[in-house]
Design a protein around this motif. Structure first.
Motif, short mmCIF file in Angstrom:
data_model
loop_
_atom_site.label_atom_id
_atom_site.label_comp_id
_atom_site.label_asym_id
_atom_site.label_seq_id
_atom_site.Cartn_x
_atom_site.Cartn_y
_atom_site.Cartn_z
N ILE A 111 -3.30 3.90 -4.57
CA ILE A 111 -2.06 4.20 -3.87
C ILE A 111 -0.87 3.55 -4.56
O ILE A 111 0.20 4.16 -4.70
N LEU A 112 -1.03 2.32 -5.02
CA LEU A 112 0.06 1.64 -5.72
C LEU A 112 0.46 2.38 -6.99
O LEU A 112 1.64 2.44 -7.33
N LYS A 113 -0.51 2.97 -7.69
CA LYS A 113 -0.19 3.78 -8.86
C LYS A 113 0.54 5.06 -8.45
O LYS A 113 1.52 5.45 -9.09
N CYS A 114 0.08 5.70 -7.40
CA CYS A 114 0.68 6.97 -6.94
C CYS A 114 2.10 6.79 -6.41
O CYS A 114 2.94 7.67 -6.58
N LYS A 115 2.36 5.66 -5.77
CA LYS A 115 3.68 5.49 -5.17
C LYS A 115 4.79 5.41 -6.21
O LYS A 115 5.96 5.54 -5.88
N ASN A 116 4.43 5.22 -7.46
CA ASN A 116 5.41 5.26 -8.54
C ASN A 116 5.67 6.68 -9.03
O ASN A 116 6.56 6.89 -9.84
N VAL A 117 4.88 7.62 -8.54
CA VAL A 117 5.03 9.03 -8.92
C VAL A 117 5.66 9.84 -7.80
O VAL A 117 6.49 10.71 -8.03
N PHE A 118 5.26 9.55 -6.54
CA PHE A 118 5.83 10.24 -5.38
C PHE A 118 5.85 9.28 -4.20
O PHE A 118 5.16 8.26 -4.20
N GLY A 119 6.62 9.62 -3.20
CA GLY A 119 6.80 8.72 -2.07
C GLY A 119 5.58 8.62 -1.18
O GLY A 119 4.99 9.63 -0.81
N ILE A 120 5.21 7.40 -0.87
CA ILE A 120 4.15 7.10 0.09
C ILE A 120 4.62 5.92 0.91
O ILE A 120 4.85 4.83 0.38
N LYS A 121 4.78 6.12 2.20
CA LYS A 121 5.23 5.04 3.07
C LYS A 121 4.07 4.34 3.77
O LYS A 121 4.08 3.13 3.97
N TYR A 122 3.04 5.12 4.14
CA TYR A 122 1.95 4.58 4.94
C TYR A 122 0.58 5.00 4.42
O TYR A 122 0.46 5.98 3.70
N ILE A 123 -0.42 4.25 4.85
CA ILE A 123 -1.82 4.62 4.72
C ILE A 123 -2.30 4.88 6.14
O ILE A 123 -2.02 4.08 7.04
N THR A 124 -3.00 5.99 6.35
CA THR A 124 -3.52 6.29 7.68
C THR A 124 -5.03 6.42 7.63
O THR A 124 -5.62 6.67 6.58
N VAL A 125 -5.64 6.28 8.79
CA VAL A 125 -7.09 6.49 8.92
C VAL A 125 -7.39 6.85 10.37
O VAL A 125 -6.78 6.30 11.29
N ASP A 126 -8.28 7.79 10.55
CA ASP A 126 -8.83 8.08 11.87
C ASP A 126 -10.13 7.28 11.94
O ASP A 126 -11.19 7.78 11.58
N SER A 127 -10.05 6.06 12.39
CA SER A 127 -11.19 5.14 12.38
C SER A 127 -12.13 5.44 13.54
O SER A 127 -11.70 5.66 14.67
N TYR A 128 -13.43 5.41 13.26
CA TYR A 128 -14.38 5.37 14.37
C TYR A 128 -14.03 4.14 15.19
O TYR A 128 -13.66 3.10 14.64
N VAL A 129 -14.14 4.24 16.52
CA VAL A 129 -13.81 3.08 17.35
C VAL A 129 -14.68 1.88 17.00
O VAL A 129 -14.25 0.74 17.13
N THR A 130 -15.89 2.15 16.53
CA THR A 130 -16.79 1.05 16.15
C THR A 130 -16.38 0.39 14.84
O THR A 130 -16.81 -0.72 14.55
N ALA A 131 -15.54 1.05 14.04
CA ALA A 131 -15.08 0.49 12.76
C ALA A 131 -13.65 -0.05 12.84
O ALA A 131 -13.14 -0.57 11.85
N ARG A 132 -13.04 0.05 13.99
CA ARG A 132 -11.62 -0.33 14.11
C ARG A 132 -11.39 -1.81 13.78
O ARG A 132 -10.35 -2.18 13.27
N HIS A 133 -12.40 -2.65 14.03
CA HIS A 133 -12.25 -4.08 13.73
C HIS A 133 -12.09 -4.32 12.23
O HIS A 133 -11.34 -5.18 11.81
#
Length: 172
Positions: A111-133
């Motif tokens: 992501i750090l490499k890509c953000k120098n090529v195009f805009g990225i403000k956030y990282i998102t994830v649809d986490s399983y509730v069991t993996a949220r920790h």
């Protein structure tokens, strides 16, 4: 942990032995990942050591509605660009070695490499509730005001339910 390499998923990779204890994550890797990648829905990367798949992750484009997060930079935008972690899993044989965090570090580096090529403000994830920790421990926040009591109940009732989480790229 021995040094492994990260490779983009290819048709020649042998996936049958991978098992992360989650049927949905196993099925995705073995049955769906390559086809989705070939159709440009996401890209899947494998962590491999001696031809053994230790884990994998897939990435895709996403966005966040700014009204769902605390965003004070510029109210004229309705959405912000994001990279979504579509899937992240490690084989059960490698549980407890910190591989999940290492795979997350690999994602951050991409992501750090890509953000120098195009805009990225956030990282998102649809986490399983069991993996949220795991994601909480890595400074991901919940989108909107999430009721923790309801999450705990969902974790027991339906461990495959998900919760949307995010992280500002500046906090990598």
């Amino acid at each position: 942990m021995q040094k492994y390499r990260i490779e983009k998923l290819k048709p020649h990779h042998y996936l049958d032995d991978f098992d992360c204890e989650k049927k949905g994550l196993n099925k995705f890797l073995k049955e769906d990942a390559l086809e989705q990648q070939e159709n440009n829905f996401n890209v899947t990367y494998l962590a491999i050591y001696n031809d053994i798949i230790l884990g994998y992750y897939s990435l895709l484009a996403d966005y966040i509605h700014l009204k769902e997060v605390d965003f004070s930079l510029n109210k004229e935008f309705k959405n912000a660009p994001a990279i979504k972690i579509g899937r992240l899993a490690r084989d059960i044989d490698f549980k407890g070695y910190g591989l999940g965090e290492e795979l997350l570090d690999n994602i951050y580096n991409q992501i750090l490499k890509c953000k120098n090529v195009f805009g990225i403000k956030y990282i998102t994830v649809d986490s399983y509730v069991t993996a949220r920790h795991f994601y909480n421990n890595n400074r991901f926040l919940y989108i909107n005001n999430v009721n923790i009591t309801k999450l705990k109940k969902a974790e027991k009732r339906n461990p495959n339910s998900t919760v949307v989480m995010y992280k500002d790229v500046k906090k990598i």
